[in-house]
Write an enzyme that holds these catalytic residues in place. Structure first.
Site, PDB file in Angstrom:
ATOM      1  N   ASP A 247      29.541  38.472  48.767  1.00 18.58           N
ATOM      2  CA  ASP A 247      28.775  39.463  49.526  1.00 18.58           C
ATOM      3  C   ASP A 247      27.578  38.747  50.153  1.00 18.58           C
ATOM      4  O   ASP A 247      27.746  38.035  51.144  1.00 18.58           O
ATOM      5  CB  ASP A 247      28.388  40.576  48.540  1.00 18.58           C
TER       6      ASP A 247
ATOM      7  N   GLY B   3      34.710  40.657  37.430  1.00 16.08           N
ATOM      8  CA  GLY B   3      35.521  41.033  38.596  1.00 16.08           C
ATOM      9  C   GLY B   3      36.749  40.188  38.872  1.00 16.08           C
ATOM     10  O   GLY B   3      37.699  40.662  39.489  1.00 16.08           O
TER      11      GLY B   3
ATOM     12  N   GLU C 145      36.356  33.740  42.435  1.00 17.73           N
ATOM     13  CA  GLU C 145      35.465  34.903  42.552  1.00 17.73           C
ATOM     14  C   GLU C 145      36.235  36.112  43.054  1.00 17.73           C
ATOM     15  O   GLU C 145      37.232  35.970  43.766  1.00 17.73           O
ATOM     16  CB  GLU C 145      34.353  34.591  43.559  1.00 17.73           C
ATOM     17  N   ASP C 146      35.732  37.296  42.723  1.00 14.26           N
ATOM     18  CA  ASP C 146      36.331  38.516  43.259  1.00 14.26           C
ATOM     19  C   ASP C 146      35.893  38.760  44.692  1.00 14.26           C
ATOM     20  O   ASP C 146      36.697  38.975  45.588  1.00 14.26           O
ATOM     21  CB  ASP C 146      35.992  39.727  42.370  1.00 14.26           C
TER      22      ASP C 146
HETATM   23  P1  IMP Z   1      26.336  38.563  46.022  1.00 12.65           P
HETATM   24  O1  IMP Z   1      25.364  37.752  45.234  1.00 12.65           O
HETATM   25  O2  IMP Z   1      25.640  39.579  46.890  1.00 12.65           O
HETATM   26  O3  IMP Z   1      27.309  37.740  46.838  1.00 12.65           O
HETATM   27  O4  IMP Z   1      27.085  39.452  44.960  1.00 12.65           O
HETATM   28  C1  IMP Z   1      28.363  39.245  44.648  1.00 12.65           C
HETATM   29  C2  IMP Z   1      28.762  40.114  43.479  1.00 12.65           C
HETATM   30  O5  IMP Z   1      28.410  41.497  43.688  1.00 12.65           O
HETATM   31  C3  IMP Z   1      30.267  40.094  43.378  1.00 12.65           C
HETATM   32  O6  IMP Z   1      30.705  39.023  42.591  1.00 12.65           O
HETATM   33  C4  IMP Z   1      30.563  41.451  42.813  1.00 12.65           C
HETATM   34  O7  IMP Z   1      30.511  41.385  41.401  1.00 12.65           O
HETATM   35  C5  IMP Z   1      29.469  42.341  43.348  1.00 12.65           C
HETATM   36  N1  IMP Z   1      29.930  43.070  44.574  1.00 12.65           N
HETATM   37  C6  IMP Z   1      29.537  42.865  45.854  1.00 12.65           C
HETATM   38  N2  IMP Z   1      30.163  43.695  46.701  1.00 12.65           N
HETATM   39  C7  IMP Z   1      31.003  44.451  45.945  1.00 12.65           C
HETATM   40  C8  IMP Z   1      31.961  45.496  46.246  1.00 12.65           C
HETATM   41  O8  IMP Z   1      32.187  45.921  47.397  1.00 12.65           O
HETATM   42  N3  IMP Z   1      32.637  45.997  45.176  1.00 12.65           N
HETATM   43  C9  IMP Z   1      32.449  45.577  43.898  1.00 12.65           C
HETATM   44  N4  IMP Z   1      31.575  44.609  43.575  1.00 12.65           N
HETATM   45  C10 IMP Z   1      30.850  44.049  44.584  1.00 12.65           C
HETATM   46 MG    MG Z   2      31.762  38.564  41.011  1.00 13.05          MG
END
Ligand code: IMP
Ligand code: MG
Length: 169
Positions: free
Chosen positions: A98, A42, A94-95
């Site tokens: 979440d 991402g 990071e992209d």
């Molecule tokens: P976390 O562990 O829940 O913080 O997940 C983060 C990862 O989930 C990010 O680095 C993204 O690759 C993916 N992700 C979470 N939300 C989105 C979204 O709205 N669009 C695309 N990818 C997402």
């Molecule tokens: Mg990511």
């Protein structure tokens, strides 16, 4: 799920914000050399733009976090090429942040390699979704709890090459 007509951020809005983020990072690390470490896939577009706005000597590298489909616990961090962490001022790029679970795991693993400092720059942040206590140091935009695509972010492998940030619905 199809691409929504709503646009979250235009190309111009993204470019303006990334320029400002680059200045923020440059200011914070003034006079030092830094290591930019992007989380694939991402972050690939964000990294390319951010890196050019950071006016400091920098090494650039990428890693990918691979989670086993079978167990979901077997997570492996794979570096795309050799990358020195020990003793460096490391900035994770990071992209989107979440729940924060992925990044918390990554930071814990990275600490084992003993960077001199460790900070996080994320293009997007969904603060209401957070499950772990984690605050990114540099944030591009806070975004609502909808699935964002474009500018590197995907939905089931698609839409990464959209030049703006949009939604799927
Ligand atoms: P976390 O562990 O829940 O913080 O997940 C983060 C990862 O989930 C990010 O680095 C993204 O690759 C993916 N992700 C979470 N939300 C989105 C979204 O709205 N669009 C695309 N990818 C997402
Ligand atoms: Mg990511």
């Amino acid at each position: 799920m199809n691409l929504s007509r709503d646009i979250l951020k235009t190309e111009v809005e993204i470019a303006d914000r990334v320029r400002a983020l680059g200045q923020e990072v440059t200011q914070h690390y003034k006079g030092q050399e830094i290591s930019l470490l992007g989380v694939l896939k991402g972050s690939f577009i964000f990294m390319a733009d951010l890196a050019r706005q950071v006016k400091l000597p920098a090494q650039v590298g990428f890693l990918e976090i691979i989670t086993s489909r079978k167990t979901e616990f077997m997570t492996e961090i794979v570096f795309s090429s050799s990358f020195r962490i020990e003793g460096t001022h490391l900035l994770i790029v990071e992209d989107i942040l979440d729940t924060g679970v992925t990044l918390a795991y990554l930071m814990q693993q990275i600490q084992l390699y003993q960077p001199r400092t460790l900070r996080v720059c994320t293009l997007l942040d969904k603060p209401h979704r957070r499950k772990v206590d984690l605050q990114p140091d540099h944030v591009g935009f806070q975004v609502p709890d909808r699935h964002v695509v474009g500018y590197g972010l995907d939905y089931q492998g698609q839409y990464r090459n959209l030049p703006y940030l949009g939604y799927v619905e």
